[in-house]
Design an enzyme around this catalytic site. Structure first.
Site, short mmCIF file in Angstrom:
data_model
loop_
_atom_site.label_atom_id
_atom_site.label_comp_id
_atom_site.label_asym_id
_atom_site.label_seq_id
_atom_site.Cartn_x
_atom_site.Cartn_y
_atom_site.Cartn_z
N HIS A 178 0.80 -1.32 0.07
CA HIS A 178 0.05 0.18 0.02
C HIS A 178 0.83 1.20 -0.04
O HIS A 178 1.95 1.56 0.66
CB HIS A 178 -0.91 -0.01 1.08
CG HIS A 178 -2.10 -0.71 1.05
ND1 HIS A 178 -2.95 -0.99 -0.01
CD2 HIS A 178 -2.59 -1.74 2.03
CE1 HIS A 178 -3.78 -1.63 0.31
NE2 HIS A 178 -4.04 -2.23 1.33
N CYS A 208 0.41 1.91 -5.63
CA CYS A 208 -0.62 2.84 -6.34
C CYS A 208 -0.02 4.31 -6.65
O CYS A 208 0.98 4.80 -5.85
CB CYS A 208 -1.75 2.80 -5.78
SG CYS A 208 -2.51 1.20 -5.54
N ARG A 210 0.24 2.54 -11.40
CA ARG A 210 1.14 1.87 -10.62
C ARG A 210 2.44 2.51 -10.74
O ARG A 210 2.86 2.93 -12.04
CB ARG A 210 1.07 0.47 -11.12
CG ARG A 210 0.05 -0.31 -10.93
CD ARG A 210 -0.51 -0.53 -9.22
NE ARG A 210 -1.63 -1.23 -9.31
CZ ARG A 210 -2.93 -0.71 -9.04
NH1 ARG A 210 -2.99 0.49 -9.21
NH2 ARG A 210 -3.85 -1.43 -8.81
#
Length: 273
Positions: A176, A250, A259
């Protein structure tokens, strides 16, 4: 002097309007408070809980392997580079140097055996520790990239189907960038030659950052192939076999539209005693 006459019906209409406005204001305030609490929960609480859980898992892995056998994320100066004799698929030492020291990392039979001994981890099992000194990052690596079982715990996830650390091919990871521990929030700050370490039960593998792809499509599966190369932006990636590390997250922040990709190459491996 003429005194205006206010009918009771007008008073009732005014009272109803006041009640409607008051009720509407209360609803808006309530909705705002709920949204604020959700933002706090996402941006602070999930980070706090995920980081604490990830730290506990790192400590548990270190205890399991033996505290004296970890390098604690330090400079790693005691790690010794592997011999420079290349192994398949390389035909010369010069080719191994061009493709990230793969020959150097896997030159001896003992080191190849160490990498080959790694069994496939169970799904969602934390089995390695990723350390990035520049970012002050030290987090568990778990098998798979499930949000619920891996990423939302603050772990980094290993793309199943890609290679394990130290093996020829591409050891590809996801994490993340925001919320749930956000371990990869600042990987855009990594620069060429920055050190990335992966510790397992059997060895510590050291990679050096080599290239960054600032933005590509979420569907760009080429970046985690054995020879990583973007299929959306073919100018980014590699053309020769090697021993690669891929970090994906991300971008831009607080979105999941694109990405960000960072690639590294294996430069050394230190077996555990």
């Amino acid at each position: 002097m003429r005194v205006p006459v206010v009918q009771h019906s007008s008073r009732r209409r005014l009272a109803r309007r006041r009640r409607v406005w008051w009720t509407g204001g209360e609803v808006l305030v309530t909705v705002g408070v709920v949204l604020l609490l959700l933002v706090v929960q996402q941006l602070w609480w999930t980070n706090r809980e995920a980081r604490r859980g990830a730290e506990r898992k790192v400590e548990a892995l270190e205890r399991e392997w033996g505290d004296g056998e970890t390098d604690g994320g330090g400079g790693g100066g005691s790690a010794t580079s592997a011999p420079s004799a290349p192994s398949a698929p390389y035909s010369s030492s010069s080719s191994s140097e061009r493709d990230g020291g793969a020959g150097a990392a896997a030159g001896s039979g003992a080191q190849r055996a160490t990498a080959a001994r790694q069994s496939r981890p169970d799904w969602s099992q934390a089995y390695a520790i990723l350390t990035i000194p520049r970012l002050g990052l030290r987090v568990p690596v778990a098998e798979g990239v499930s949000k619920q079982d891996v990423l939302n715990k603050g772990y980094v996830g290993h793309y199943r189907g890609t290679e394990q650390p130290g093996q020829a091919g591409n050891f590809a990871l996801a994490g993340h960038r925001n919320t749930h521990g956000e371990p990869f929030r600042y990987i855009n700050r990594l620069r060429a030659k920055d050190v990335v370490r992966v510790e397992t039960r059997t060895a510590t593998y050291t990679y050096a950052v080599d290239k960054t792809l600032p933005q590509t499509a979420a569907r760009d599966s080429g970046v985690i192939r054995p020879i990583p190369r973007s299929i959306v932006k073919p100018g980014y990636g590699y053309s020769r076999p090697g021993y690669y590390l891929t970090l994906t997250t991300c971008t831009p922040e607080y979105t999941s539209r694109y990405r960000l990709v960072v690639w590294g190459k294996l430069v050394s491996m230190r077996p555990r005693a």
